[in-house]
Design a protein around this motif. Structure first.
Motif: not given
Length: 415
Positions: A388, A392, A396, A398
Motif C-alpha cells: 500500500a 492505499g 481503495g 486494500r
C-alpha cells in the motif's frame, strides 16, 4: 503578488478550458460528420482530456446516500452537528435503525487532514467505517473563506477543536467513549489531544486512537516531503510560500499557505505518474472505454479540489513536527502546557503504515507506540499494509479488505 498571479492564470485557464470543452462537444456530436473522419475523434478526446486537466474545482460533496450492509441497503443521513469558523463536525448515521440499535453502534471520529485537500478525500474511509460505526468527521474550512474577524487558527486551535468534538460526541451517549481515527497529518494533533484528555481524566478521552500514515517522528525513514521541510529555515517558508488572500474572497487579507501550492508540490512529486494517468484516460476515451476514463476523471476531480491553510497553522506544523521534532523529543506544548505522552494510560493505540508510503515513511507512525510509555503493551498494535502507498491505507480495495478489518477488530477489542 503570488496569489494575484495565480488568480490571473486561473482566469485565463478557465476560459481556455471552457473553449476546449465546447470544442470537444462539437467534434463528438453525432450530428457532426467531422467527428467520424480523420483526426476528428482523436482531437475531440484530446480536447476533453485538456479541458478536464485545466478546469477549476470547488469543494466536492460527500454524496454518501446509502450503504449496503450484508445485502441490506440503508439510507445514510448526513448532518452538520457542530459549526465552528475553521471547521465543522459532520455526522453520518444510518436511517431506519431503532434507538437501541443506534445507541449500540460505536461512535467513530475520523480526523481529516488539513493539508490542502477537503475532507471529502476520505469519502471511501467514511463509507467503509459506516459498516460498523456511527461516523463523525472533521470538515475543515477553506481558510480563504474565513473572514479576518474570526481570528487566527493554529496547531493549538486544531487540538482544541478535536477535544471539543470528542466531548460533543460523548455527550450524545454519556458514558460511551468515542473512538478516533486520524489520517496522515492529524495523527500529531490527535495524539496530543489524546494525551491531554488522558492527563486531565476527561470522560470523553477516546477509547481507541488509530493513527494512519502520520508524521509522529519524521526522523524515521525520511521522505522527500520531510527533506524539503528540513532543508530550509522556517523564515524561508514564511517569506516564500505564504500569501495574502485577495479581495475577491471572504477571507481577504488573511495570510495563508495556498492550496494551489500544495497541489503543485504533490503533483511534481509524481509528475510522470500523473502524466501517464492522463495519457491512459485519452486511450480509454479513444477506445470507447468511457467507464475507465470516468474513473480517472472522478479521482482527479477530488485530487485537484484544494483549499488554503492558515499561515500560522502551516508554519507551526512545519516547525514543530518536521524541524524541531517536538513530539518525539517530549517538548511539544499546547498553549504553554507540556504534552506528556506518558500520560496516555487509558486509550488503546493502533499505528498503521503503508509499505510503499512516499509521504510518511515506515516507522514514523509506529514511533507513537514507543512514546506512549505509560500504556500497557496489550493496548498497542502495529499494522503494516503490504503493497500500500499513502492513499492505499485509507482508500481503495486494500483499505476496504485489509486495513479496515484490522481497525474494526482493534476497536471491538478495546471498546
Amino acid at each position: 503578488m503570488l496569489y494575484h498571479a495565480y488568480e490571473l492564470q486561473r482566469s485565463w485557464l478557465n476560459s481556455v478550458s471552457s473553449v476546449a470543452a465546447i470544442s470537444s462537444s462539437i467534434l463528438s456530436n453525432p450530428g457532426n460528420p467531422l467527428g467520424y473522419l480523420g483526426m476528428g475523434p482523436l482531437a475531440a478526446n484530446a480536447l476533453d482530456v485538456f479541458a478536464h486537466a485545466t478546469a477549476q474545482y470547488g469543494k466536492p460533496a460527500f454524496n454518501i446516500t446509502e450503504i449496503d450492509i450484508d445485502g441490506t441497503v440503508h439510507p445514510v443521513i448526513e448532518a452538520t452537528v457542530v459549526n465552528r469558523p475553521f471547521g465543522d463536525l459532520k455526522r453520518f448515521r444510518l436511517d431506519g435503525l431503532t434507538e437501541k440499535e443506534r445507541a449500540e453502534r460505536p461512535k467513530m471520529l475520523i480526523v481529516a487532514p488539513m493539508s490542502g485537500h477537503y475532507a471529502t478525500l476520505l469519502r471511501g474511509t467514511v463509507e467503509r467505517m459506516l459498516q460498523q460505526f456511527e461516523v463523525y468527521i472533521t470538515d475543515w474550512a477553506d481558510a480563504k473563506t474565513v473572514p479576518l474577524h474570526e481570528g487566527r487558527f493554529d496547531l493549538d486551535d486544531y487540538i482544541d477543536y478535536l477535544m471539543e468534538f470528542l466531548e460533543y460526541i460523548e455527550s450524545q451517549e454519556p458514558g460511551q467513549r468515542p473512538h478516533m481515527l486520524a489520517v496522515c497529518q492529524p495523527s500529531v494533533p490527535a495524539f496530543a489531544a489524546t494525551a491531554l484528555m488522558n492527563q486531565h481524566k476527561s470522560p470523553a478521552a477516546p477509547a481507541t486512537l488509530t493513527m494512519m500514515g502520520g508524521p509522529i517522528d519524521t526522523r524515521e525513514s525520511p521522505t522527500t516531503v520531510n527533506d524539503h521541510a528540513m532543508d530550509r529555515p522556517i523564515e524561508w517558508f514564511r517569506h516564500t510560500v505564504i500569501a495574502t488572500v485577495p479581495m475577491n474572497y471572504r477571507g481577504a487579507g488573511r495570510r495563508v499557505y495556498p492550496g494551489f501550492l500544495q497541489l503543485s508540490a504533490f503533483m511534481s512529486m509524481n509528475l510522470q505518474s500523473h502524466m501517464m494517468s492522463h495519457f491512459e484516460m485519452f486511450k480509454h476515451l479513444t477506445a470507447g472505454d468511457n467507464a475507465s476514463a470516468q474513473a480517472t476523471k472522478d479521482f482527479y476531480d477530488e485530487y485537484r479540489s484544494v483549499c488554503d491553510m492558515t499561515a500560522e497553522f502551516y508554519l507551526q506544523t512545519v516547525e514543530e513536527v518536521f524541524q524541531k521534532h517536538s513530539i518525539p523529543n517530549g517538548e511539544f506544548r499546547h498553549k504553554g502546557e507540556i504534552v506528556d505522552l506518558t500520560q496516555i494510560t487509558d486509550t488503546a493505540l493502533l499505528a498503521i503504515e503503508g509499505e510503499r508510503d512516499d509521504i510518511s515513511g515506515l516507522g514514523q507512525t509506529k514511533a507513537a507506540l514507543k512514546l506512549a510509555k505509560g500504556l500497557p503493551e496489550n493496548k498497542k498494535r502495529y499494522y503494516m499494509a503490504e503493497g500500500a502507498g499513502h492513499y492505499g491505507i485509507f482508500n481503495g480495495s486494500r483499505w476496504r479488505n485489509k486495513v479496515a478489518p484490522v481497525v474494526e477488530e482493534f476497536v471491538a477489542k478495546h471498546s
